[in-house]
Design an enzyme around this catalytic site. Structure first.
Site, PDB file in Angstrom:
ATOM      1  N   ASP A 335       0.795  -1.222   0.000  1.00 50.10           N
ATOM      2  CA  ASP A 335       0.000   0.000   0.000  1.00 50.10           C
ATOM      3  C   ASP A 335       0.832   1.278   0.000  1.00 50.10           C
ATOM      4  O   ASP A 335       0.436   2.276  -0.615  1.00 50.10           O
ATOM      5  CB  ASP A 335      -0.946  -0.002   1.198  1.00 50.10           C
ATOM      6  CG  ASP A 335      -2.127  -0.940   1.003  1.00 50.10           C
ATOM      7  OD1 ASP A 335      -2.430  -1.258  -0.163  1.00 50.10           O
ATOM      8  OD2 ASP A 335      -2.734  -1.365   1.999  1.00 50.10           O
ATOM      9  N   TYR A 423      -9.629  -0.739   2.739  1.00 51.27           N
ATOM     10  CA  TYR A 423      -9.145  -0.754   4.121  1.00 51.27           C
ATOM     11  C   TYR A 423      -8.822   0.650   4.617  1.00 51.27           C
ATOM     12  O   TYR A 423      -8.334   1.495   3.871  1.00 51.27           O
ATOM     13  CB  TYR A 423      -7.891  -1.624   4.242  1.00 51.27           C
ATOM     14  CG  TYR A 423      -8.132  -2.927   4.968  1.00 51.27           C
ATOM     15  CD1 TYR A 423      -8.281  -2.952   6.351  1.00 51.27           C
ATOM     16  CD2 TYR A 423      -8.216  -4.134   4.284  1.00 51.27           C
ATOM     17  CE1 TYR A 423      -8.503  -4.139   7.026  1.00 51.27           C
ATOM     18  CE2 TYR A 423      -8.444  -5.333   4.946  1.00 51.27           C
ATOM     19  CZ  TYR A 423      -8.585  -5.330   6.322  1.00 51.27           C
ATOM     20  OH  TYR A 423      -8.815  -6.505   6.999  1.00 51.27           O
TER      21      TYR A 423
END
EC number: 1.4.3.21
Length: 687
Positions: A335, A423
């Site tokens: 990420d 998320y």
């Protein structure tokens, strides 16, 4: 009707986002307004005039930056030499300001260094390692439109009976899985149905996957494994104003921590924080989200400001999903290196993300065209008091003496939250008056789920899906991991002379008759000589403490000043070392590493993370086995947890958190918070 180009649409979207986020932040919220037109500290992030100047310099270096054929993927301060920063004092002239830029031009990766004073590009490295820079929002928006150009894709959607008005294709994933994907930027996408819900993540269109050439914006491959029922929208809503369910729970009254005299911390020149006995520099960062630098603590006995940590930040966030099937095997996200935690940050919500009296700091990053983009309310600072105790003792064995001593525990928290697709992550750096730094990572948001034909576990029989459990009708919560690697450049009373000490707790057996005990623990200390000595796999049954010490700074008793890492959430990656995701995420092969300081070694997965092959990772650097005894060294710790989803994670997950601590060990001569004042009723407001 006026037709808008893609670039015009992108600018319009960014403008609307700017307007929305600006209006969303309260006018009463204390925050840094970015009125500063110049930096005040060597580590201050690039100012808006500096970002604009970089864009001008780049346009002169390469006309492509002006025409749009060359795209900026990341821009940040190229930090000055560490020793020069350490020697700098307020009032001194700032070191020369430079910017580092990651860019793409004609399919090639560029790492450029720009000198802002001279106006020159002093370095332009082309494809320095295998891989590509961080994705831009322009990339993601452009790719999301590609599927609709395909006749084959459109037929597949029609065959599934899904209306195009409810279609959304915005969850890209890549990785690296062999030479057939090399030589071009490749992205893989899956689509969802947003019909009757904003929580489209819970309505995947399973069995249909696309591979896209990002630069040509062409579909390379379509995989259609046949229709799978799309989960219903029922029960997917999570917004407070749209929930119609009756909640059988007694109401909890609103609460807040009141500070009649205001917060105890100060923020000088935008980024320099002073609180109690702590001082540190904080700044937003496009890749790491938030960086803490030059953390010093004042010795309560002597008044000396002593260095603890030169630089700390989240270096990479690795999320491998555990489904090897077609369309899922490549869902192993990096990420920080692929998307960036900074651009993924959304404005923190006052009173809910951060309490009353919080102070907010905005971030500024460069758009693909080099235009400054505001990230409002990106970081907040606040004092926390949750009824915890700093220390206490009551004595009953002294007749006639009433001793009840207790001190409230108040801490300072620096917080940043980001929404990386489905998320959400909340990062806290918490500073305590006893010298402890606690780092916490909390996860919430939506699971990455898989569609299935089954609505009940009884329907599965012996066909249970290996990828995860059923968490709602037609919805499988895919098992996955979270690994967050932290770069911790600890400078215990100086930068050039620290050592890593493994403190082993060894069981000692006693010979018969020597004691009524049969065994005890004995402490043995081992100083790591080289980097491989400091590659640590955690084990409950082979316990260690992990100290970073300055052997040249001794206490009055002769103990070296130090800090210890107190691990928290530990999880080991169970993937094979030659599995492509694990090759890229090799920093999870150990939980702890210590490397020789090298200013180029900051990103645990490598500088160019997108489609990388694992050739520029923490594992590679550490295997060089450089000397680390009495040197300038960097501690790396990977916080990790396995996640086996459950029904409570649907439709949005309750927050789960894990943390670790950096704790003084013989750093102070005695308890540093012995003399802090207790709270008294007369000092508190009557509400």
């Amino acid at each position: 009707m006026v037709e808008l180009s893609f670039s015009q649409l992108l600018v319009l979207l960014l403008s609307l986002l700017f307007l929305f986020t600006t209006l969303a932040s309260s006018s009463k919220t204390p925050r840094f307004k970015y009125s500063l037109e110049k930096p005040h500290h060597p580590l201050d992030p690039l100012t808006t005039p500096e970002i604009k100047r970089v864009q001008t310099i780049l346009s002169g270096h390469d006309p492509g930056f002006g025409s749009g054929s060359t795209i900026i993927h990341a821009m940040a301060l190229d930090e000055p030499d560490k020793q020069r920063v350490i020697r700098w004092k307020k009032g001194d002239r700032l070191p020369p300001r430079r910017a580092e830029i990651l860019a793409m031009s004609n399919g090639e990766s560029h790492v450029l260094t720009v000198d802002l004073k001279s106006g020159r590009v002093v370095s332009d490295l082309v494809n320095p390692t295998f891989g590509y820079p961080i994705l831009t929002m322009k990339d993601i928006i452009a790719v999301s439109q590609v599927p609709y150009k395909s006749v084959e894709f459109n037929r597949s959607i029609e065959a599934r009976g899904i209306p195009f008005s409810g279609l959304i294709c915005i969850t890209p994933f890549a990785g690296w899985y062999g030479p057939d994907e090399e030589g071009r930027r490749v992205i893989k996408i899956q689509c969802f149905s947003k019909q009757d819900t904003v929580n489209f993540y819970m309505r995947p269109i399973e069995g249909l996957y696309l591979t896209v050439d990002m630069d040509k914006l062409e579909i390379i491959k379509i995989v259609d494994n046949g229709p799978v029922p799309v989960p219903k929208s029922t029960g997917t809503e999570y917004r407070y104003g749209f929930l119609n369910e009756t909640v059988y729970m007694d109401r909890v009254n609103p609460m807040s921590m009141e500070q009649p005299d205001g917060p105890s911390f100060q923020v000088e020149d935008g980024y320099l924080v002073k609180w109690a006995n702590w001082k540190f520099h904080i700044k937003p960062d496009q890749r790491a989200g938030m960086i803490i630098s030059q953390a010093t603590v004042r010795d309560s006995k002597t008044g000396e400001a002593r260095s603890v940590m030169y630089k700390g930040f989240a270096s990479e966030l690795f999320v491998p999903n555990m489904d090897p099937g077609e369309g899922w095997y490549s869902k192993a996200y990096m990420d920080a290196g692929e998307f960036g935690l900074g651009p993924s940050s959304m404005p923190l919500v006052p009173l809910n993300d951060c309490p009353r009296n919080a102070y907010y700091i905005d971030g500024f990053f460069a758009s693909p065209e080099g235009i400054p983009i505001l990230q409002p309310n990106m970081i907040c600072l606040f004092e926390r008091y949750a009824g915890d105790t700093s220390w206490r003792h009551s004595e009953i064995l002294l007749p006639g003496v009433d001793i009840r001593e207790s001190r409230a525990k108040v801490t300072l928290v620096a917080r940043m939250a980001c929404s990386v697709g489905n998320y959400d992550y909340i990062f806290d750096w918490e500073f305590q008056m006893d010298g402890v730094i606690r780092v916490t990572v909390a996860a919430s948001g939506m699971l990455m789920v898989k569609g299935t034909a089954y609505e009940n576990v009884e329907d599965l029989g012996e066909k249970e899906d290996d990828s995860g459990p059923l968490i709602s009708e037609n919805v499988i919560g895919v098992v996955h991991d979270h690994f967050i690697s932290f770069h911790l450049d600890m400078d215990i009373d100086g930068s050039a002379n620290n050592s890593f000490v493994k403190v082993h707790l060894e069981k000692q057996r006693l010979p018969p008759g020597e004691s009524r005990r049969k065994s005890y623990l004995k402490v043995k200390k081992y100083v790591a000589k080289t980097e491989k000595d400091a590659q640590i796999k955690m084990s409950l049954y082979d316990p260690y403490e992990f100290h970073l010490v300055n052997p040249n700074r001794l206490s009055r008793l002769g103990n070296p000043a130090g800090y210890k890492l107190v691990p928290g959430g530990n999880a080991a990656s169970l993937l094979d070392h030659d599995d492509p995701p694990q090759m890229r995420g090799a920093f999870t092969n150990n939980q702890i590493w210590v490397t020789r300081y090298n200013r180029s070694e900051q990103w645990a997965g490598g500088l160019l993370m997108y489609q990388s092959r694992g050739e520029d990772t923490l594992q590679v650097w550490s295997d060089r086995d450089r000397s680390i005894e009495n040197k300038d060294i960097v501690l790396w710790y990977t916080l990790g947890f396995h996640h086996v989803p459950c029904q409570e994670d649907f439709p949005v997950m309750p927050t789960i958190a894990s943390s670790f601590e950096l704790k003084p060990v013989n750093f102070f001569e005695s308890n540093p918070v012995l003399g802090i004042s207790p709270f008294f009723e007369k000092d508190l407001p009557v509400c």
